[in-house]
Design an enzyme around this catalytic site. Structure first.
Site, short mmCIF file in Angstrom:
data_model
loop_
_atom_site.label_atom_id
_atom_site.label_comp_id
_atom_site.label_asym_id
_atom_site.label_seq_id
_atom_site.Cartn_x
_atom_site.Cartn_y
_atom_site.Cartn_z
N SER A 16 0.75 -1.21 -0.01
CA SER A 16 0.11 -0.02 -0.13
C SER A 16 0.88 1.30 0.00
O SER A 16 0.73 2.28 -0.85
CB SER A 16 -0.95 0.03 1.17
OG SER A 16 -0.05 0.07 2.39
N GLU A 17 1.89 1.22 0.66
CA GLU A 17 3.01 2.31 0.93
C GLU A 17 4.31 1.85 1.06
O GLU A 17 4.53 0.86 1.95
CB GLU A 17 2.63 3.37 1.75
CG GLU A 17 1.53 4.46 1.52
CD GLU A 17 0.22 3.77 2.01
OE1 GLU A 17 -0.75 4.26 1.74
OE2 GLU A 17 0.15 2.92 2.81
N THR A 18 5.18 2.41 0.37
CA THR A 18 6.92 2.05 0.67
C THR A 18 7.44 3.11 1.24
O THR A 18 7.25 4.39 0.61
CB THR A 18 7.48 1.51 -0.65
OG1 THR A 18 6.85 0.37 -1.06
CG2 THR A 18 8.82 1.41 -0.06
#
Length: 238
Positions: A16-18
């Site tokens: 979903s996010e890095t």
């Protein structure tokens, strides 16, 4: 590291996010020791498609890595981000080490994106005292109706993709208490009616393709769906 490289890494990881943590003033001579010696860093977050201005979970995870894996002795870490400086502080509770994070207050009181309100005719006062009528919004702006219907799929009462606008409106009016938008982080806030509880939230199966098509462009990057918790549980659930 070039932004294109960050974006490619985030796309390859497909999370979903890095998060990407950087020293304020990179010095190749310091190597990885900089993450042990400093208490202030730059922090950025990328989804598989775009950079986003805020991500709480990835901030907390970044701090946990710096504290534990990098053995940073600081009591508080400061992260400079697109949403301002975020702080994470270590706290000892009995035999457990907890992390406390501060996040900016971002009221969802902005005008909805033009893709959802083509005529820009609806606005919300900054103190929240003037709220648009939800039925009027749904009847006049099919983009918002389509977005909410796609987002709130799953429950038995949810209308099918080929349902009429009247059926979709009826479902949303029986389900949604309030809709707000925060332009700073490009998030839509959807508050469900009382009685939804944990079970109602867990039934949701958003149709992400329909949601993306309803918004278009980069005007919105996420939707937060929340409801009052059941007695004895947390205050709210999202």
């Amino acid at each position: 590291m070039a932004d294109a490289t960050r974006q490619k890494m985030a796309a390859d990881l497909n999370l979903s996010e890095t998060a990407f943590i950087e020293p304020l003033q990179p010095d190749a001579s310091q190597g990885s020791e900089v993450f042990q010696q400093q208490d202030t860093f730059k922090l950025r977050w990328f989804t598989p498609a775009i950079e986003v201005p805020l991500c709480g979970h990835a901030t907390l995870a970044s701090a946990a890595i710096v504290f534990s894996e990098c053995q940073n002795p600081a009591a508080t870490l400061h992260f400079q981000t697109l949403s301002g400086t975020l702080t994470v502080t270590k706290q000892q509770q009995s035999n457990k080490q907890l992390l406390q994070m501060s996040l900016p207050a971002s009221p969802a009181l902005d005008q909805l994106p033009s893709a959802l309100l083509p005529h820009g005719s609806i606005s919300i006062s900054r103190d929240g005292s003037k709220q648009p009528d939800l039925q009027q919004l749904l009847q006049n702006h099919t983009g918002l109706q389509e977005l909410l219907t796609a987002c709130l799929q799953g429950p038995p009462a949810a209308p099918a993709a080929d349902a009429s606008p009247a059926e979709a409106t009826q479902y949303l009016l029986s389900t949604v208490e309030h809709v707000g938008y925060c332009a700073a982080v490009k998030y839509l806030l959807v508050v469900l009616k009382g009685g939804t509880g944990r079970r109602g939230l867990e039934q949701l199966r958003p149709d992400f393709r329909r949601m993306a098509a309803a918004v278009g462009g980069d005007r919105m990057i996420g939707v937060i769906v929340t409801a009052a918790a059941e007695p004895g549980d947390q205050c709210v659930m999202s």
